[in-house]
Design a protein around this motif. Sequence first.
Motif, mmCIF file in Angstrom:
data_model
loop_
_atom_site.group_PDB
_atom_site.id
_atom_site.type_symbol
_atom_site.label_atom_id
_atom_site.label_comp_id
_atom_site.label_asym_id
_atom_site.label_seq_id
_atom_site.Cartn_x
_atom_site.Cartn_y
_atom_site.Cartn_z
ATOM 1 N N ALA A 1 -17.138 40.755 -28.776
ATOM 2 C CA ALA A 1 -15.729 41.111 -28.743
ATOM 3 C C ALA A 1 -15.367 41.970 -27.535
ATOM 4 N N THR A 2 -16.368 42.541 -26.849
ATOM 5 C CA THR A 2 -16.082 43.375 -25.689
ATOM 6 C C THR A 2 -15.611 42.547 -24.503
ATOM 7 N N SER A 3 -15.857 41.245 -24.544
ATOM 8 C CA SER A 3 -15.444 40.361 -23.450
ATOM 9 C C SER A 3 -14.641 39.207 -24.034
ATOM 10 N N PRO A 4 -13.336 39.400 -24.242
ATOM 11 C CA PRO A 4 -12.511 38.366 -24.884
ATOM 12 C C PRO A 4 -12.605 37.032 -24.152
ATOM 13 N N ASP A 5 -12.790 35.985 -24.922
ATOM 14 C CA ASP A 5 -12.933 34.640 -24.387
ATOM 15 C C ASP A 5 -11.636 33.882 -24.642
ATOM 16 N N VAL A 6 -10.956 33.500 -23.591
ATOM 17 C CA VAL A 6 -9.745 32.694 -23.704
ATOM 18 C C VAL A 6 -10.019 31.353 -23.028
ATOM 19 N N GLN A 7 -9.948 30.273 -23.791
ATOM 20 C CA GLN A 7 -10.306 28.954 -23.289
ATOM 21 C C GLN A 7 -9.063 28.111 -23.044
ATOM 22 N N ALA A 8 -9.100 27.319 -21.982
ATOM 23 C CA ALA A 8 -7.934 26.564 -21.550
ATOM 24 C C ALA A 8 -7.568 25.433 -22.502
ATOM 25 N N ASP A 9 -8.549 24.763 -23.096
ATOM 26 C CA ASP A 9 -8.275 23.670 -24.040
ATOM 27 C C ASP A 9 -9.185 23.864 -25.241
ATOM 28 N N ALA A 10 -8.907 24.923 -25.997
ATOM 29 C CA ALA A 10 -9.839 25.391 -27.021
ATOM 30 C C ALA A 10 -9.960 24.437 -28.209
ATOM 31 N N PHE A 11 -8.978 23.581 -28.440
ATOM 32 C CA PHE A 11 -9.028 22.660 -29.570
ATOM 33 C C PHE A 11 -9.190 21.202 -29.118
ATOM 34 N N ALA A 12 -9.867 21.031 -27.993
ATOM 35 C CA ALA A 12 -10.067 19.667 -27.465
ATOM 36 C C ALA A 12 -10.813 18.786 -28.445
ATOM 37 N N SER A 13 -11.729 19.361 -29.224
ATOM 38 C CA SER A 13 -12.532 18.550 -30.132
ATOM 39 C C SER A 13 -11.708 17.976 -31.290
ATOM 40 N N ALA A 14 -10.550 18.552 -31.557
ATOM 41 C CA ALA A 14 -9.711 18.063 -32.657
ATOM 42 C C ALA A 14 -8.541 17.226 -32.168
ATOM 43 N N ARG A 15 -8.318 17.187 -30.887
ATOM 44 C CA ARG A 15 -7.096 16.584 -30.356
ATOM 45 C C ARG A 15 -6.996 15.085 -30.650
ATOM 46 N N ALA A 16 -8.134 14.407 -30.754
ATOM 47 C CA ALA A 16 -8.093 12.963 -31.030
ATOM 48 C C ALA A 16 -7.461 12.650 -32.388
ATOM 49 N N LEU A 17 -7.413 13.634 -33.284
ATOM 50 C CA LEU A 17 -6.882 13.413 -34.629
ATOM 51 C C LEU A 17 -5.393 13.730 -34.726
ATOM 52 N N VAL A 18 -4.806 14.192 -33.637
ATOM 53 C CA VAL A 18 -3.385 14.570 -33.671
ATOM 54 C C VAL A 18 -2.501 13.343 -33.435
ATOM 55 N N ARG B 1 -11.811 6.975 -33.973
ATOM 56 C CA ARG B 1 -13.169 7.417 -34.297
ATOM 57 C C ARG B 1 -14.015 7.547 -33.028
ATOM 58 N N LYS B 2 -13.903 6.582 -32.143
ATOM 59 C CA LYS B 2 -14.665 6.622 -30.897
ATOM 60 C C LYS B 2 -14.263 7.827 -30.053
ATOM 61 N N ALA B 3 -12.947 8.077 -29.952
ATOM 62 C CA ALA B 3 -12.465 9.216 -29.166
ATOM 63 C C ALA B 3 -12.916 10.537 -29.790
ATOM 64 N N TYR B 4 -12.895 10.595 -31.109
ATOM 65 C CA TYR B 4 -13.289 11.822 -31.787
ATOM 66 C C TYR B 4 -14.776 12.109 -31.577
ATOM 67 N N LEU B 5 -15.607 11.090 -31.702
ATOM 68 C CA LEU B 5 -17.048 11.281 -31.506
ATOM 69 C C LEU B 5 -17.354 11.671 -30.070
ATOM 70 N N ALA B 6 -16.618 11.101 -29.119
ATOM 71 C CA ALA B 6 -16.832 11.444 -27.713
ATOM 72 C C ALA B 6 -16.487 12.907 -27.446
ATOM 73 N N ALA B 7 -15.491 13.426 -28.174
ATOM 74 C CA ALA B 7 -15.073 14.820 -27.975
ATOM 75 C C ALA B 7 -15.956 15.802 -28.717
ATOM 76 N N ASN B 8 -16.885 15.288 -29.537
ATOM 77 C CA ASN B 8 -17.714 16.162 -30.360
ATOM 78 C C ASN B 8 -19.202 15.907 -30.155
ATOM 79 N N THR B 9 -19.576 15.685 -28.906
ATOM 80 C CA THR B 9 -20.979 15.414 -28.609
ATOM 81 C C THR B 9 -21.872 16.599 -28.974
#
Length: 500
Positions: A483-500, A358-366
């Motif tokens: 959509a004219t400037s595609p956004d590709v993020q290096a760690d796009a699901f970081a906010s959910a990673r604590a739950l994996v 829970r602490k890790a998840y909240l920290a990733a979702n400030t």
Amino acid sequence: MSAEPSASTAGAAPVVRIGPGEIRGFWRDEARSSAAFLGIPFAQAAVGGLRFAAPVPPEPWEGVRDAIVFGATAQRGDPGITLIPEPSVPGASTLNVNVFTPSPGTAGAQLPVLVYIHGGGYVAGSPASPWYDGAAFARDGVVTVVVSYRLGFDGFGHIAGAPSNRGVRDWLLALEWVQQNVAAFGGDPARVTIAGQSAGGGAVLTLLGMPAAQHLFHGVWALSGAIANVTPERARTLSAKLAHLAGVVPTRDGFAGADEQTLIDLQEKAISHGSTSPMAGVTSLLHDGLSWGPMIDGDLIAEPTIEALRSGIGADKPLVLGATDDEFSMALDGAKGKLRLVPAGLALGRLLPDAAVRKAYLAANTAQRRKGTAAVLGRFVSDWVFRRTVVQVAEARGVAPTWAYRFAWASPVNGWACHCLDVPFWFDVLDAEGVGAIAGPRPPRGLAAASHGSAVAFIRDGDPGWTPWSAHPGIARVFDADATSPDVQADAFASARALV
């Protein structure tokens, strides 16, 4: 445009011959650039002795069969207000497909094929939705097949003496039908991509992890996939409760004595915990998972889907998967006032009892915490049910070709990138019935062009057009309004990673 024929497009209708006989569809426009064939049976009606049986191929027919209106749906009656308009069509022959094609009767066209499985929590949904219209895919040289399947207890409930996972068997027979017949519509049976959203996304991930399905498709796109993995113990318990409520013995003969509508009416009661609190339902979903859906039966599905993918099943097939940023956040908007003064960590404690996680998840979702406690809880439910699955599946696949994405555009209607919002963009049907109710009066067409274009590229070439997760773990495409400037993020699901 409506999928059913108008007076201006009904003339000189296209006719094709498939295995059971000839069928007549209709042209979608004056230029005859695409055609539709609706309600084609891929199996006999699951009634009488076939009610709880594995699906059986249709009998041949004489003459030319009309395929100009949607077939019967497994969904019955009025589903109420849903995010996707999915009409119920009465009738017994519910196992059917809808085909949209630019080249009917051109067996040598060898166009790529999309097979789409609808969502609805495995208990609802309809292939007759105007959002599943394949006109835009036909425009772009893709043959689309939208399939139906048995729902709820009829499709997935445990029944002693009946085959397991009947809804899964419906998917398999529909895909067999595609292999045998799609060439008649201009499709290439060697270039089949399966796709689906929500439960449909879970369906295609389930099929990806099934050894028995591997010969039936060549690529997978899962939108907000909800994997069920119902355990045998849970399936037996739910069936016993349903039998008790219906006043029958929990066997094939016993359930056959209860009419279809009775079981539909009681299946929701069988999974309830006697509480009217919305949080009780959320807690049950988070802790127990979906109640009706593909079951680990030791036959078709021998192990949980992610474990099957980790073992290498389906590793030869390219996969794209993703989710919207806030699938279920709007469900908690009504609780904003009550939760306004409740600390997010305290409110989350009931849903996520592990303090360290829970602490890790909240920290990733400030950033989400700044929106309030209701927003944090909504994001957590979204992450737990959908977004962490993206990370789990991508990591389980290792170096197998896998791409991930986020759909981040927030609707002006509810302020969220919510569940189902991405579907009309993916199909490029922004003018379809019901889109304005979820996406507002002016949804960005550039976003539809980007989302749909990526789908076409993947179906056609096996590459959606951005760096795969399998090459750079964590990377994902972010679909937003610009959509004219595609956004590709290096760690796009970081906010959910604590739950994996």
